[in-house]
Motif scaffolding. Structure first.
Motif, PDB file in Angstrom:
ATOM      1  N   THR A 333       0.808  -1.213   0.000  1.00  0.00           N
ATOM      2  CA  THR A 333       0.000   0.000   0.000  1.00  0.00           C
ATOM      3  C   THR A 333       0.842   1.264   0.000  1.00  0.00           C
ATOM      4  O   THR A 333       0.352   2.327  -0.378  1.00  0.00           O
ATOM      5  CB  THR A 333      -0.914   0.012   1.244  1.00  0.00           C
ATOM      6  N   GLY A 334       2.101   1.157   0.422  1.00  0.00           N
ATOM      7  CA  GLY A 334       2.994   2.305   0.369  1.00  0.00           C
ATOM      8  C   GLY A 334       3.022   3.143   1.616  1.00  0.00           C
ATOM      9  O   GLY A 334       3.925   3.959   1.789  1.00  0.00           O
ATOM     10  N   THR A 335       2.053   2.997   2.520  1.00  0.00           N
ATOM     11  CA  THR A 335       2.034   3.819   3.727  1.00  0.00           C
ATOM     12  C   THR A 335       2.802   3.190   4.877  1.00  0.00           C
ATOM     13  O   THR A 335       2.899   3.780   5.949  1.00  0.00           O
ATOM     14  CB  THR A 335       0.584   4.085   4.184  1.00  0.00           C
ATOM     15  N   THR A 336       3.343   2.003   4.661  1.00  0.00           N
ATOM     16  CA  THR A 336       4.088   1.300   5.700  1.00  0.00           C
ATOM     17  C   THR A 336       5.443   0.867   5.155  1.00  0.00           C
ATOM     18  O   THR A 336       5.528   0.347   4.036  1.00  0.00           O
ATOM     19  CB  THR A 336       3.318   0.059   6.191  1.00  0.00           C
ATOM     20  N   ALA A 337       6.479   1.083   5.954  1.00  0.00           N
ATOM     21  CA  ALA A 337       7.830   0.652   5.583  1.00  0.00           C
ATOM     22  C   ALA A 337       8.272  -0.456   6.529  1.00  0.00           C
ATOM     23  O   ALA A 337       7.839  -0.530   7.683  1.00  0.00           O
ATOM     24  CB  ALA A 337       8.799   1.824   5.655  1.00  0.00           C
ATOM     25  N   VAL A 338       9.146  -1.324   6.022  1.00  0.00           N
ATOM     26  CA  VAL A 338       9.750  -2.378   6.841  1.00  0.00           C
ATOM     27  C   VAL A 338      11.177  -1.937   7.147  1.00  0.00           C
ATOM     28  O   VAL A 338      11.993  -1.775   6.232  1.00  0.00           O
ATOM     29  CB  VAL A 338       9.734  -3.733   6.116  1.00  0.00           C
ATOM     30  N   VAL A 339      11.470  -1.713   8.422  1.00  0.00           N
ATOM     31  CA  VAL A 339      12.775  -1.187   8.808  1.00  0.00           C
ATOM     32  C   VAL A 339      13.374  -2.044   9.905  1.00  0.00           C
ATOM     33  O   VAL A 339      12.661  -2.690  10.684  1.00  0.00           O
ATOM     34  CB  VAL A 339      12.681   0.285   9.278  1.00  0.00           C
ATOM     35  N   GLU A 340      14.697  -2.042   9.964  1.00  0.00           N
ATOM     36  CA  GLU A 340      15.418  -2.788  10.983  1.00  0.00           C
ATOM     37  C   GLU A 340      15.949  -1.826  12.025  1.00  0.00           C
ATOM     38  O   GLU A 340      16.465  -0.750  11.694  1.00  0.00           O
ATOM     39  CB  GLU A 340      16.560  -3.580  10.349  1.00  0.00           C
ATOM     40  N   THR A 341      15.795  -2.199  13.286  1.00  0.00           N
ATOM     41  CA  THR A 341      16.309  -1.385  14.383  1.00  0.00           C
ATOM     42  C   THR A 341      17.341  -2.196  15.148  1.00  0.00           C
ATOM     43  O   THR A 341      17.672  -3.318  14.771  1.00  0.00           O
ATOM     44  CB  THR A 341      15.159  -0.982  15.330  1.00  0.00           C
ATOM     45  N   GLY A 342      17.831  -1.643  16.220  1.00  0.00           N
ATOM     46  CA  GLY A 342      18.810  -2.370  17.018  1.00  0.00           C
ATOM     47  C   GLY A 342      18.233  -3.558  17.735  1.00  0.00           C
ATOM     48  O   GLY A 342      18.976  -4.426  18.219  1.00  0.00           O
TER      49      GLY A 342
END
Length: 475
Positions: A333-342
């Motif tokens: 949908t484009g409104t959510t990103a998949v990101v990596e944190t610590g």
């Protein structure tokens, strides 16, 4: 002197006859029209509305969400609800109606090259008791990919178009030293050159290939010599951006993000440290970045691992979204990103900054090597994982995650090659698996569910990969 007398009775009768005949014919015609109109009204009230027209964008239906099929009836309609509309094969949708039109809007892209039936039940005109059923069939568009094929033996590099439903490839553009490219509306942005200095060309297209009758635009870069990398373009073609390094001294200086506004001067403008485009500014440092799908905003992981949502047009202020150590990509949908944190991998809502943990069943995390997340739908994704062989090389495999279940995607990967990218198609139906060995590069287009091979091309990547944030693979 003469005496004149008026017309006699017989003469008057002859004159009146044509007028009387005309009047009688006119009255008869009006009566016939009234009767026909009344009959039509009676028939219409008994049969209900009929379908007059259907309109849709076959290409848009497979490449973008929120695409609509418009059904137009032959008369005004009472309000139609979502419960009245059935789509087969099933596809999530919403419904709006106004006047004599019904709009069926799909939540996400549909499958390629497939027939869908849209049925509207219980359709009624205002003031009428009779109902009818409106039914239509639509066919979605097929797909193709753009791929960069390196030249050999002194030949030029080629950007080719490969259709998935036909063999062979068509050359779109060729030049020496092409390193990156991206579609931009009816043009193609091409980066070529060496590490010491790049050039950026905007190539006009006609019929899907270079328009030989239109000039190629050579972009003026910020300095006399510089290196262009991490090229991305907005979906609407209004702008594109890249990372730029000034190499005039032989070293890389002022490395950062630049944007080219296609509605303006076409001159690269630095995105300043505060997230605003500004001529002559020191550019924002970039670890990774990409345009958020279907917007002119970019998600940037800076050199210090800050996350910033930047409006590349400069019309709205940037939004700070905390920090991240890696950007994997976007949910469809484009409104959510998949990101990596610590502490793990999360789904980041770009509208409010909320973070939720990504489901990661054991089968997707129990390996020494864990690659990038390639999101397919809201609930499913692919990931490359690998074990270390005795000789130190990686034995890689692709895992598909559906909710809490992980399974291996049945894709055969060459033993002597490593996976360099896994890039979903815009609708998540297929995926491009890019592999590289010591002597060759190959992109295999496979079904994202079964792993069945659809097509292959001897290339390093395809344009689907341009939707992923630029940056090195995680390990």
């Amino acid at each position: 002197m003469s005496t004149e007398t008026g017309p006699g009775p017989d003469e008057l009768t002859r004159r009146r006859r044509p007028r009387n005949r005309f009047r009688r014919r006119l009255v008869a015609t009006v009566l016939v029209l009234v009767v026909v109109g009344a009959a039509a009204a009676v028939v219409g009230s008994q049969q209900g509305p009929r379908l007059r027209d259907v309109s849709y964008d076959a290409t848009g239906l497979v490449s973008r969400p929120a695409q609509r099929v418009i059904l137009t009836a032959n008369q005004a309609l009472q309000r139609v609800s979502a419960a009245d509309v059935r789509v087969s094969p099933a596809a999530a949708h919403t419904v709006t109606s106004s006047g004599n039109t019904i709009a069926v809007e799909f939540a996400g892209p549909l499958a390629y090259d497939r027939d869908y039936t849209v049925t509207v039940s219980g359709v009624r005109a205002p003031g009428q008791r009779a109902t009818s059923e409106l039914r239509t069939s639509i066919r979605t568009g097929s797909t193709d990919v753009l791929a960069l094929v390196p030249g050999s033996g002194g030949a030029k590099d080629r950007i080719v178009r490969r259709s998935l439903d036909a063999g062979g490839a068509t050359t779109v553009y060729e030049a020496t030293g092409i390193s990156e490219y991206t579609p931009l509306g009816r043009s193609l942005v091409v980066v070529s050159g060496t590490d010491a200095g790049s050039s950026v060309d905007i190539v006009p297209l006609a019929g899907g290939v270079q328009d030989e009758d239109a000039p190629v635009e050579h972009l003026t870069l910020p300095t006399a010599e510089g290196r262009v990398t991490a090229l991305h373009a907005a979906d609407d073609g209004a702008s594109f951006g890249f990372e730029y390094a000034d190499t005039t001294t032989g070293q890389s200086r002022n490395v950062g993000l630049y944007v080219v506004d296609m509605t303006g001067t076409h001159l690269p403008t630095a995105i300043a440290g505060d997230g605003k485009p500004m001529t002559g500014a020191v550019p924002m440092t970039v670890g990774q970045w990409a345009y958020v799908p279907r917007t002119e905003s970019a998600l940037v992981r800076t050199g210090s691992d800050d996350l910033v949502l930047v409006d590349m047009s400069g019309r709205t202020d940037p939004v700070r979204l905390g920090s991240a150590t890696y950007l994997h990509g976007f949910v469809g949908t484009g409104t959510t990103a998949v990101v990596e944190t610590g502490t793990g991998i999360v789904r980041l809502d770009l509208t409010d900054g909320k973070r939720t943990a990504l489901q990661a069943p054991a089968g997707s995390t129990d390996a020494p090597y864990l690659g990038r997340i390639a999101q397919l739908t809201d609930d499913s994704y692919l990931r490359v994982v690998g074990d270390v062989r005795p000789d130190g090389t990686l034995a890689q495999r692709i895992v598909r995650v559906d909710g809490s279940r992980a399974s291996r995607l049945a894709v055969t990967l060459p033993d002597d090659a490593s996976v360099t990218a896994v890039c979903p198609s815009p609708n998540g139906q297929f995926v491009a698996v890019a592999t590289k060995s010591a002597t060759s590069e190959l992109v295999s287009i496979v079904d994202a569910t079964s792993g069945a091979l659809e097509a292959s091309v001897d290339a390093g990547s395809v344009d689907w990969c341009g939707a992923l944030p630029s940056g090195d693979e995680v390990g």
